[in-house]
Design a protein around this motif. Structure first.
Motif, PDB file in Angstrom:
ATOM      1  N   ASP A  82      41.843  46.532  42.709  1.00  0.00           N
ATOM      2  CA  ASP A  82      41.609  46.713  41.280  1.00  0.00           C
ATOM      3  C   ASP A  82      42.275  45.587  40.492  1.00  0.00           C
ATOM      4  N   PRO A  83      41.492  44.724  39.829  1.00  0.00           N
ATOM      5  CA  PRO A  83      42.058  43.548  39.159  1.00  0.00           C
ATOM      6  C   PRO A  83      43.069  43.883  38.065  1.00  0.00           C
ATOM      7  N   GLU A  84      42.771  44.880  37.238  1.00  0.00           N
ATOM      8  CA  GLU A  84      43.695  45.207  36.161  1.00  0.00           C
ATOM      9  C   GLU A  84      45.017  45.732  36.720  1.00  0.00           C
ATOM     10  N   ASN A  86      46.251  45.018  39.640  1.00  0.00           N
ATOM     11  CA  ASN A  86      46.909  43.860  40.237  1.00  0.00           C
ATOM     12  C   ASN A  86      47.666  43.048  39.192  1.00  0.00           C
ATOM     13  N   LEU A  87      47.009  42.801  38.066  1.00  0.00           N
ATOM     14  CA  LEU A  87      47.609  41.973  37.026  1.00  0.00           C
ATOM     15  C   LEU A  87      48.822  42.666  36.408  1.00  0.00           C
ATOM     16  N   THR A 137      46.972  32.351  40.010  1.00  0.00           N
ATOM     17  CA  THR A 137      46.973  33.763  40.392  1.00  0.00           C
ATOM     18  C   THR A 137      46.530  34.643  39.233  1.00  0.00           C
ATOM     19  N   ASP A 140      42.855  34.196  38.543  1.00  0.00           N
ATOM     20  CA  ASP A 140      42.025  34.918  39.515  1.00  0.00           C
ATOM     21  C   ASP A 140      41.944  36.396  39.177  1.00  0.00           C
ATOM     22  N   PHE A 141      43.068  36.992  38.792  1.00  0.00           N
ATOM     23  CA  PHE A 141      43.061  38.404  38.415  1.00  0.00           C
ATOM     24  C   PHE A 141      42.179  38.634  37.189  1.00  0.00           C
ATOM     25  N   GLU A 143      39.666  36.704  36.050  1.00  0.00           N
ATOM     26  CA  GLU A 143      38.258  36.478  36.382  1.00  0.00           C
ATOM     27  C   GLU A 143      37.678  37.657  37.153  1.00  0.00           C
ATOM     28  N   ALA A 144      38.462  38.207  38.074  1.00  0.00           N
ATOM     29  CA  ALA A 144      37.995  39.374  38.824  1.00  0.00           C
ATOM     30  C   ALA A 144      37.818  40.569  37.899  1.00  0.00           C
ATOM     31  N   GLY A 145      38.713  40.698  36.905  1.00  0.00           N
ATOM     32  CA  GLY A 145      38.595  41.786  35.945  1.00  0.00           C
ATOM     33  C   GLY A 145      37.366  41.647  35.062  1.00  0.00           C
ATOM     34  N   GLN A 150      36.281  45.145  33.616  1.00  0.00           N
ATOM     35  CA  GLN A 150      37.534  45.686  33.111  1.00  0.00           C
ATOM     36  C   GLN A 150      38.073  44.871  31.943  1.00  0.00           C
TER      37      GLN A 150
END
Length: 206
Positions: A82-84, A86-87, A137, A140-141, A143-145, A150
């Motif tokens: 889960d990107p959010e 993770n961030l 890093t 990346d989080f 962009e994935a979100g 998200q």
């Protein structure tokens, strides 16, 4: 001393020297640090250190490399899906509400080594690599979100630099001042940035 990132009991002579260098640096500071002081901390002759490292800076640069590898393993490897999450977890790890005495010592040593980058190209390269890793890093989080719906479709490089800038400032503030109240304010600012990322986010249709 027990400190993050370096275990003196790792079995490697180089790692034991690096751990001793960290502790000696925390005790003496960069200007007064010597190979003899590191040898005293290690309980060994300076000749053993010179067998593995050319001089004080060669050893301290190895210390930075070791911490960079440990940072990657601790903060980046094994991130969830889960990107959010993770961030937010990344921010929480770098800027916890409270820090132990050992962590505070680590931040102080880190700040002292970063100060050497103002004069030394070798140290500058190490901290450029570290800061670039942080920005990459976070990018990346984000962009994935965005892809997961998200986060809103923001300017990723700008948002990443904003977050990392706040984190680095907070770490420096903790290491070099007694402005503890400012850490809470920076944390509020970070939470606001994270909330703003969610903005007009729309999850992609399946």
């Amino acid at each position: 001393m027990t400190h993050p990132g370096v275990r003196a009991d790792s079995g490697s002579t180089k790692h034991r020297i690096i751990a001793a260098a960290f502790d000696a640096l925390a005790t003496h500071g960069y200007a007064d640090l010597s190979i003899k002081a590191i040898g005293d901390e290690l309980g060994q002759s300076p000749s053993l250190i010179y067998y593995h490292f050319d001089d004080k800076d060669d050893l301290l640069l190895a210390l930075l490399d070791f911490h960079l590898a440990q940072f990657t393993a601790e903060y980046l490897d094994g991130a969830g899906a889960d990107p959010e999450t993770n961030l937010r977890a990344f921010v929480d790890k770098l800027l916890p509400e409270t820090v132990s005495a050992d962590k505070r010592t680590f931040l102080r040593v880190y700040a002292e080594l970063r100060a050497q980058a103002a004069q030394s190209e070798a140290y500058r390269e190490k901290f450029t690599k570290l800061d670039s890793l942080l920005v990459t890093t976070v990018s990346d989080f984000i962009e994935a979100g965005i892809e997961a719906g998200q986060f809103a479709d923001v300017d990723v490089p700008v948002a990443a630099e904003h977050l990392v800038g706040l984190l680095l400032y907070a770490m420096q503030t903790r290491a070099t001042t007694t402005r503890t109240a400012s850490i809470s304010s920076i944390r509020v600012a970070l939470d606001s940035v994270l909330d703003d990322l969610r903005g007009e986010a729309v999850r992609p249709s399946s």
